[in-house]
Design an enzyme around this catalytic site. Sequence first.
Site, PDB file in Angstrom:
ATOM      1  N   ASP A 155      -5.136  65.144 -29.378  1.00 59.43           N
ATOM      2  CA  ASP A 155      -6.292  65.123 -28.479  1.00 59.43           C
ATOM      3  C   ASP A 155      -7.398  65.989 -29.045  1.00 59.43           C
ATOM      4  O   ASP A 155      -7.139  67.083 -29.553  1.00 59.43           O
ATOM      5  CB  ASP A 155      -5.896  65.588 -27.073  1.00 59.43           C
ATOM      6  CG  ASP A 155      -5.457  67.039 -27.018  1.00 59.43           C
ATOM      7  OD1 ASP A 155      -4.706  67.477 -27.917  1.00 59.43           O
ATOM      8  OD2 ASP A 155      -5.867  67.752 -26.076  1.00 59.43           O
ATOM      9  N   SER A 156      -8.637  65.505 -28.998  1.00 60.19           N
ATOM     10  CA  SER A 156      -9.814  66.249 -29.443  1.00 60.19           C
ATOM     11  C   SER A 156      -9.679  66.613 -30.924  1.00 60.19           C
ATOM     12  O   SER A 156      -9.582  65.726 -31.762  1.00 60.19           O
ATOM     13  CB  SER A 156     -10.013  67.480 -28.547  1.00 60.19           C
ATOM     14  OG  SER A 156     -11.293  68.028 -28.722  1.00 60.19           O
ATOM     15  N   ALA A 157      -9.659  67.908 -31.267  1.00 59.42           N
ATOM     16  CA  ALA A 157      -9.452  68.278 -32.670  1.00 59.42           C
ATOM     17  C   ALA A 157      -8.110  67.761 -33.166  1.00 59.42           C
ATOM     18  O   ALA A 157      -7.961  67.421 -34.350  1.00 59.42           O
ATOM     19  CB  ALA A 157      -9.526  69.794 -32.834  1.00 59.42           C
ATOM     20  N   GLY A 159      -6.901  64.947 -32.311  1.00 60.91           N
ATOM     21  CA  GLY A 159      -7.175  63.562 -32.649  1.00 60.91           C
ATOM     22  C   GLY A 159      -7.802  63.440 -34.019  1.00 60.91           C
ATOM     23  O   GLY A 159      -7.519  62.507 -34.777  1.00 60.91           O
ATOM     24  N   ILE A 183      -6.816  60.612 -28.978  1.00 61.78           N
ATOM     25  CA  ILE A 183      -7.200  60.877 -27.594  1.00 61.78           C
ATOM     26  C   ILE A 183      -8.505  61.673 -27.599  1.00 61.78           C
ATOM     27  O   ILE A 183      -8.552  62.804 -28.084  1.00 61.78           O
ATOM     28  CB  ILE A 183      -6.096  61.649 -26.868  1.00 61.78           C
ATOM     29  CG1 ILE A 183      -4.774  60.873 -26.937  1.00 61.78           C
ATOM     30  CG2 ILE A 183      -6.484  61.926 -25.420  1.00 61.78           C
ATOM     31  CD1 ILE A 183      -3.564  61.680 -26.482  1.00 61.78           C
TER      32      ILE A 183
END
Length: 310
Positions: A155-157, A159, A183
Amino acid sequence: MPLHPQVQAHLDRLAGSNFADLHDFTPEQVRQGMRLMTQALGPGEPVAGVQDRVIATDSGELAVRIYHPQPGPPRPVLVFFHGGGYVLGDLDTHDGLARALANRTGRVVVSVDYPMSPEHKYPAAINAGFAATKWVASHASEFGGDATDIAVAGDSAGGNLAAVVALMARDAGGPAIAHQVLIYPDLDFRRCNVSIREFAGKYGNISRPTQQWFMNHYLNTDDEKLMAHVSPLLAPGLEGLPPALIITAEYDALRDEGEEYGARLSAAGVPTTVIRYDGMIHEFLRWPFDDATRALGDIAAALSGAHTVP
């Protein structure tokens, strides 16, 4: 559509926390703040087994946490990388999400505690993430995993890291990755698209100065922003990458780059699904929103058909 009422109530609770302007604090102060926010989530879902291990990789020793959804024969594996801008987050902050992923997908989840910046700048995190994925492929049988069916997610970083690991694995000729689940991923360090500019400092997103704060801690030079292993959206070729599910949120500053990456993957012949969750914000999967449950179901459905033979 407007913000979902659950999201609005969440943002009302966060009002006054100064979250958007994290650049006013030191990394350790912000890490502690994230740990305190995580406590508000309460304990995660029960799973059949949880094992903390320190693994030896060609990038050094790394801590991982392995989640078993249920006992039985070897299961497919999901290598998970937590978010936090490469500065924040750890195995504990994303413990709840990792547990939920294990239960919903039926996969053994291996959550990786990769090194943080600014103590360990680029490319320490991606080297560790790739090394951990190679370790999983070589040692899956030791923890009840199926080495022929390994997916990566974050998720985020995280991802960003999952996308980069997929690129590295393709270019290195392995390990074989069955699927990538990105994500609300951070994929373009140029910070120039519409959503990154218009949503900065709004709807729970960090401000423009805080965007720069994270990048300054992670990168050694501004030139690195244009490198494919920093900004996968700028990779010259995306052919041959594993199938992808990309989750975006309507009010997320990272929305546009995730959707653009999905379009580029599809144009390169990579089977790709992009799902935008209207009324949602960045990090919504970590919070007890109805759409978080729906997104977990979409992830499980995407992974149910993933299978790669090395």
